[in-house]
Scaffold this motif. Structure first.
Motif, short mmCIF file in Angstrom:
data_model
loop_
_atom_site.label_atom_id
_atom_site.label_comp_id
_atom_site.label_asym_id
_atom_site.label_seq_id
_atom_site.Cartn_x
_atom_site.Cartn_y
_atom_site.Cartn_z
N THR A 90 90.28 1.86 -15.05
CA THR A 90 90.47 3.20 -15.61
C THR A 90 89.86 3.26 -17.01
O THR A 90 89.76 2.26 -17.70
CB THR A 90 91.97 3.56 -15.69
OG1 THR A 90 92.60 2.72 -16.61
CG2 THR A 90 92.64 3.51 -14.33
N VAL A 91 89.47 4.44 -17.41
CA VAL A 91 88.95 4.68 -18.75
C VAL A 91 89.87 5.71 -19.41
O VAL A 91 90.06 6.81 -18.89
CB VAL A 91 87.50 5.23 -18.70
CG1 VAL A 91 87.01 5.59 -20.08
CG2 VAL A 91 86.57 4.22 -18.04
N PHE A 92 90.47 5.35 -20.53
CA PHE A 92 91.41 6.20 -21.25
C PHE A 92 92.55 6.67 -20.34
O PHE A 92 93.08 7.75 -20.48
CB PHE A 92 90.71 7.42 -21.87
CG PHE A 92 89.56 7.07 -22.76
CD1 PHE A 92 89.75 6.33 -23.91
CD2 PHE A 92 88.27 7.46 -22.44
CE1 PHE A 92 88.69 5.99 -24.73
CE2 PHE A 92 87.20 7.13 -23.26
CZ PHE A 92 87.41 6.40 -24.40
N GLY A 93 92.90 5.85 -19.34
CA GLY A 93 93.98 6.18 -18.43
C GLY A 93 93.57 7.09 -17.28
O GLY A 93 94.42 7.51 -16.50
N PHE A 94 92.29 7.42 -17.14
CA PHE A 94 91.80 8.28 -16.08
C PHE A 94 91.18 7.45 -14.97
O PHE A 94 90.54 6.44 -15.22
CB PHE A 94 90.74 9.28 -16.59
CG PHE A 94 91.28 10.27 -17.58
CD1 PHE A 94 91.99 11.38 -17.15
CD2 PHE A 94 91.07 10.09 -18.93
CE1 PHE A 94 92.48 12.29 -18.06
CE2 PHE A 94 91.56 11.01 -19.85
CZ PHE A 94 92.27 12.11 -19.41
N SER A 95 91.33 7.91 -13.75
CA SER A 95 90.69 7.27 -12.60
C SER A 95 89.17 7.38 -12.73
O SER A 95 88.67 8.35 -13.30
CB SER A 95 91.15 7.99 -11.33
OG SER A 95 90.30 7.69 -10.26
N PRO A 96 88.42 6.41 -12.20
CA PRO A 96 86.96 6.47 -12.28
C PRO A 96 86.36 7.68 -11.56
O PRO A 96 85.26 8.10 -11.87
CB PRO A 96 86.50 5.18 -11.63
CG PRO A 96 87.67 4.29 -11.57
CD PRO A 96 88.89 5.16 -11.62
N THR A 97 87.10 8.25 -10.59
CA THR A 97 86.61 9.44 -9.90
C THR A 97 86.56 10.59 -10.90
O THR A 97 87.54 10.91 -11.55
CB THR A 97 87.54 9.81 -8.72
OG1 THR A 97 87.65 8.68 -7.87
CG2 THR A 97 87.01 10.99 -7.95
N GLY A 98 85.41 11.20 -11.03
CA GLY A 98 85.24 12.30 -11.98
C GLY A 98 84.67 11.89 -13.31
O GLY A 98 84.36 12.73 -14.15
N LEU A 99 84.51 10.57 -13.55
CA LEU A 99 83.93 10.10 -14.80
C LEU A 99 82.40 10.02 -14.70
O LEU A 99 81.87 9.56 -13.70
CB LEU A 99 84.47 8.71 -15.16
CG LEU A 99 85.90 8.64 -15.67
CD1 LEU A 99 86.31 7.19 -15.84
CD2 LEU A 99 86.06 9.39 -16.96
N ARG A 154 85.36 15.06 -15.49
CA ARG A 154 85.50 16.35 -14.82
C ARG A 154 86.91 16.43 -14.27
O ARG A 154 87.27 15.69 -13.36
CB ARG A 154 84.46 16.50 -13.72
CG ARG A 154 83.05 16.52 -14.26
CD ARG A 154 82.02 16.75 -13.19
NE ARG A 154 82.15 15.72 -12.15
CZ ARG A 154 81.63 15.82 -10.94
NH1 ARG A 154 80.94 16.87 -10.60
NH2 ARG A 154 81.80 14.85 -10.06
N MET A 155 87.70 17.31 -14.82
CA MET A 155 89.11 17.43 -14.44
C MET A 155 89.22 18.04 -13.04
O MET A 155 88.41 18.86 -12.64
CB MET A 155 89.86 18.25 -15.47
CG MET A 155 89.81 17.56 -16.85
SD MET A 155 90.45 18.53 -18.18
CE MET A 155 92.18 18.49 -17.80
N GLY A 156 90.21 17.57 -12.30
CA GLY A 156 90.44 18.06 -10.95
C GLY A 156 89.73 17.24 -9.89
O GLY A 156 89.74 17.58 -8.72
N HIS A 157 89.11 16.12 -10.30
CA HIS A 157 88.43 15.27 -9.31
C HIS A 157 89.22 14.00 -9.10
O HIS A 157 89.80 13.41 -9.86
CB HIS A 157 87.02 14.90 -9.80
CG HIS A 157 86.08 16.03 -9.61
ND1 HIS A 157 85.93 17.03 -10.55
CD2 HIS A 157 85.26 16.35 -8.61
CE1 HIS A 157 85.04 17.89 -10.12
NE2 HIS A 157 84.60 17.50 -8.94
#
Length: 79
Positions: A1-10, A76-79
């Motif tokens: 994860t990057v900054f707590g976000f899933s790699p999907t959408g990064l 990209r939020m929502g991905h």
């Protein structure tokens, strides 16, 4: 994860790299990363995005600079 976000959408939004010197065999390398900015915007298709700006620095253990990098990461939020 990057900054707590899933790699999907990064997405990689770009890098600027400055190489100061090369690492030598046997040297230890230390890295430092600083989050410089986070901002939100709306994409061309209306989707919400977060843009992260980081500053990354790599040095030898005795302080000799190796590399400096400025990086943009788009989520990209929502991905």
């Amino acid at each position: 994860t990057v900054f707590g976000f899933s790699p999907t959408g990064l997405l990689n939004g770009g890098n600027r790299v400055q190489v100061h010197s090369l690492v030598r065999p046997g040297e230890r390398v230390h890295g430092r990363s600083v989050l410089r900015d986070v901002r939100s915007r709306t994409g061309k298709r209306g989707g919400a995005m977060l843009i992260f700006e980081t500053a990354n620095e790599y040095r030898t253990s005795d302080g000799r600079p190796l590399l400096a990098e400025s990086q943009s990461i788009v989520y990209r939020m929502g991905h």
